[in-house]
Write an enzyme that holds these catalytic residues in place. Structure first.
Site, PDB file in Angstrom:
ATOM      1  N   ASP A 252       4.280  -5.059  -7.248  1.00 39.67           N
ATOM      2  CA  ASP A 252       3.511  -3.724  -6.976  1.00 39.67           C
ATOM      3  C   ASP A 252       4.511  -2.713  -7.766  1.00 39.67           C
ATOM      4  O   ASP A 252       3.756  -1.712  -7.909  1.00 39.67           O
ATOM      5  CB  ASP A 252       3.648  -3.377  -5.442  1.00 39.67           C
ATOM      6  CG  ASP A 252       5.331  -3.314  -5.066  1.00 39.67           C
ATOM      7  OD1 ASP A 252       6.016  -4.538  -5.326  1.00 39.67           O
ATOM      8  OD2 ASP A 252       5.849  -2.462  -4.658  1.00 39.67           O
TER       9      ASP A 252
ATOM     10  N   ASP B 291       8.239   3.698 -10.473  1.00 42.93           N
ATOM     11  CA  ASP B 291       8.973   3.330  -9.460  1.00 42.93           C
ATOM     12  C   ASP B 291      10.479   3.578 -10.043  1.00 42.93           C
ATOM     13  O   ASP B 291      11.192   2.395 -10.173  1.00 42.93           O
ATOM     14  CB  ASP B 291       8.606   2.088  -8.777  1.00 42.93           C
ATOM     15  CG  ASP B 291       9.201   2.031  -7.272  1.00 42.93           C
ATOM     16  OD1 ASP B 291      10.588   2.572  -7.020  1.00 42.93           O
ATOM     17  OD2 ASP B 291       8.282   1.712  -6.469  1.00 42.93           O
TER      18      ASP B 291
ATOM     19  N   GLY C  80       0.676  -1.119  -0.075  1.00 44.46           N
ATOM     20  CA  GLY C  80       0.090  -0.007  -0.068  1.00 44.46           C
ATOM     21  C   GLY C  80       0.828   1.295   0.080  1.00 44.46           C
ATOM     22  O   GLY C  80       2.256   1.093   0.159  1.00 44.46           O
TER      23      GLY C  80
HETATM   24  P1  AMP Z   1       9.147   0.927  -3.035  1.00 46.02           P
HETATM   25  O1  AMP Z   1      10.300   0.419  -2.741  1.00 46.02           O
HETATM   26  O2  AMP Z   1       9.258   2.406  -3.279  1.00 46.02           O
HETATM   27  O3  AMP Z   1       8.275   0.292  -4.259  1.00 46.02           O
HETATM   28  O4  AMP Z   1       8.108   0.768  -2.042  1.00 46.02           O
HETATM   29  C1  AMP Z   1       7.742  -0.509  -1.467  1.00 46.02           C
HETATM   30  C2  AMP Z   1       7.043  -0.348  -0.178  1.00 46.02           C
HETATM   31  O5  AMP Z   1       7.277   0.317   0.958  1.00 46.02           O
HETATM   32  C3  AMP Z   1       5.580   0.583  -0.390  1.00 46.02           C
HETATM   33  O6  AMP Z   1       4.326   0.184  -0.021  1.00 46.02           O
HETATM   34  C4  AMP Z   1       5.944   1.876  -0.069  1.00 46.02           C
HETATM   35  O7  AMP Z   1       4.739   2.802   0.287  1.00 46.02           O
HETATM   36  C5  AMP Z   1       6.626   1.585   1.216  1.00 46.02           C
HETATM   37  N1  AMP Z   1       7.754   2.599   1.721  1.00 46.02           N
HETATM   38  C6  AMP Z   1       8.714   3.016   1.231  1.00 46.02           C
HETATM   39  N2  AMP Z   1       9.492   3.847   1.518  1.00 46.02           N
HETATM   40  C7  AMP Z   1       8.628   4.388   2.730  1.00 46.02           C
HETATM   41  C8  AMP Z   1       8.876   5.145   3.756  1.00 46.02           C
HETATM   42  N3  AMP Z   1       9.811   5.910   4.130  1.00 46.02           N
HETATM   43  N4  AMP Z   1       7.905   5.291   4.754  1.00 46.02           N
HETATM   44  C9  AMP Z   1       6.872   4.435   4.665  1.00 46.02           C
HETATM   45  N5  AMP Z   1       6.419   3.462   3.790  1.00 46.02           N
HETATM   46  C10 AMP Z   1       7.563   3.365   2.848  1.00 46.02           C
HETATM   47 MG    MG Z   2       6.823   0.703  -5.566  1.00 44.89          MG
END
Ligand code: AMP
Ligand code: MG
Length: 485
Positions: free
Chosen positions: A250, A260, A87
């Site tokens: 995702d 991303d 999410g």
């Molecule tokens: P990503 O690696 O950007 O695809 O992120 C994977 C998951 O981690 C997603 O659910 C993001 O919303 C969550 N996420 C990444 N960085 C943060 C953060 N600093 N705080 C909260 N959730 C994060």
């Molecule tokens: Mg992501």
């Protein structure tokens, strides 16, 4: 002066399971770092109003544009092969903006604070990685590759703790939608079949209006259409040496846009084993694995859709298998078409695959730069490649010349085809780093803006691009990227 926002919020009308309504968390002192004026114009937004204090408050999440219904989206996903509930943990969808031409765009703030999906995270983002996403996504757009876009980056006035304290920032991301394979995985696991169907019909309406919404076979068509778009997309990545770096389910869109920009980077020397991401220790998402991973992700998409494909489980599985089984051939078709264009070939011959394979073999053996090899061939300067003295190279080049001469369209047409297919420049890692260092450490946006300007038309072959085509000085350390979380 209103900025021109025109929101409609179709995603917010889906069953509430798919999101949590909440506002972005306010930040102490927002300041605009960069605004994408060309994109603003495309969206029918007034750049001046966006730059004014009120406009910047919107980009920071301190004020909502009229009509926005902010929410965090729920999704799940396989991360490095393991299934997890995810999410928007640090993003808020403000809603969908309707552009003057009628197109609908998600407007999302990334780095906008904690949400019910934040898990252990702080919900924030930092300036360097947000500017990096800005540069690479806009470079992808310049290359003609479907991608989410970047409208603006603002700093928040807050420090965010990573390895050290870093300037907090929010990126405004613009996307055809943020529906992901992971959104469907979420629906399949935590929703009812009715809710899954509602989501699938929503995706069909939003991205595949050409599919008959009454057709009982529409969900199989949805699966096939997403497979086709992803095959085309990943072929485009391969053709420019783009390594996504974190192809979790995702991070795979239903729209067929690249999304991303965490640990992604462009390959220098041609090597299918190229990995940049510091956490991809097994090379799961290496350059050469991307097509296979895309196929694997699409199998997860098919699995999520199973209940909609047929009421008979065996038949549903059979349909899913057949559709997913078509991915490798679809990918190869797009890739081969693209490779032919890169070599100036507008006709098809049986031996083209072997000609291409031999070139790639030589490039790998001699660690030839991927972009610059095709650039050299486009410029008619085969002497510029590192394997120029090698016997195999002379033979390959002669074979290619003979092949080109069998085309009725002639040499000039081939040259033009190559020019439009082989970027003279890509966002080279050392140039990106240089731009980020100037922006983040010295507050100097000039280097970044010049880089963005040349990346707008990577096929220009203009003299001001030469500086950006140069390879980095040899380094003992391979280039490493981080997720920037
Ligand atoms: P990503 O690696 O950007 O695809 O992120 C994977 C998951 O981690 C997603 O659910 C993001 O919303 C969550 N996420 C990444 N960085 C943060 C953060 N600093 N705080 C909260 N959730 C994060
Ligand atoms: Mg992501």
């Amino acid at each position: 002066m209103p900025a021109g926002w025109r929101f409609d919020n179709s995603y917010a009308r889906l069953p509430s399971l798919f999101f949590s309504r909440l506002k972005p968390e306010p930040v102490p002192s927002p300041a605009l770092v960069i605004l994408n004026e060309a994109l603003a114009a495309e969206l029918g937004l007034d750049a001046q109003a966006l730059c004014a204090a009120e406009g910047v408050q919107v980009f920071a999440g301190n004020a909502l544009p009229p009509g926005a219904e902010p929410l965090a989206q729920a999704y799940a996903g396989h991360q490095f092969g393991y299934f997890t509930m995810l999410g928007d943990g640090r993003a808020i969808l403000l809603g969908e903006h309707l552009a003057p031409d009628g197109r609908r765009f998600d407007i999302q703030l990334k780095g906008s604070g904690r949400t019910p999906y934040s898990r252990g995270g702080d919900g924030r983002a930092v300036l360097g990685p947000m500017l990096r996403e800005y540069i690479i996504s806009e470079a992808m757009h310049g290359l003609g590759i479907p991608t989410t876009r970047s409208l603006a980056v603002v700093t928040t006035g807050e420090k965010v703790l990573r390895e050290t304290l870093l300037p907090g920032a929010v990126l405004t991301r613009v996307a055809a939608s943020h529906l992901r394979v992971g959104t469907f995985q979420f629906a399949a696991v935590w929703g009812s079949t009715d809710q899954l169907r509602t989501l699938a019909d929503y995706a069909l309406r939003r991205h595949f209006p050409e599919i008959d919404p009454e057709d009982p076979g529409r969900f199989l068509q949805l699966l096939e259409a997403v497979i086709e778009r992803q095959a085309a997309l990943v072929a485009r990545w391969q053709l420019v040496g783009f390594v996504h770096g974190v192809m979790n389910t995702d991070n795979m869109t239903i729209s067929g846009e690249t999304i991303d920009y965490g640990p992604c980077a462009f390959m220098d020397g041609y090597d299918p084993a190229t990995v940049f991401s510091s956490i991809d220790t097994e090379g799961r998402y290496a350059y050469g694995n991307q097509p296979r991973v895309a196929g694997w992700n699409l199998a997860r998409f098919a699995e999520a859709l199973l209940p909609l494909l047929d009421t008979d489980k065996e038949k549903a599985l059979e349909k899913a298998r057949e559709a997913v089984g078509k991915f490798p051939a679809a990918f190869t078709r797009y890739w081969l078409e693209g490779m032919r264009r890169k070599l100036g070939l507008s006709t098809e011959e049986e031996g083209d695959g072997a000609l291409i394979d031999e070139l790639l073999r030589l490039m790998q053996e001699h660690k030839a730069d991927f972009t610059n090899t095709f650039r050299a061939l486009t410029l008619g300067r085969p002497d510029l490649v590192p394997m120029t003295g090698a016997e195999g190279w002379q033979a390959w080049h002669a074979r290619w010349q003979v092949r080109l001469d069998r085309q009725p369209s002639g040499r000039e047409a081939a040259r033009q085809l190559m020019k439009g297919s082989n970027p003279a420049i890509i966002p080279r890692n050392h140039r990106v780093e240089e731009a980020l260092t100037a922006a983040v450490d010295r507050g100097d946006l000039g280097v970044l803006k010049r880089l963005l300007a040349v990346l707008e038309d990577p096929y220009a072959y203009s003299p001001d691009q030469e500086h950006y085509a140069a390879l980095p000085p040899p380094s003992s350390q391979p280039y490493r990227t981080f997720c920037g979380t």
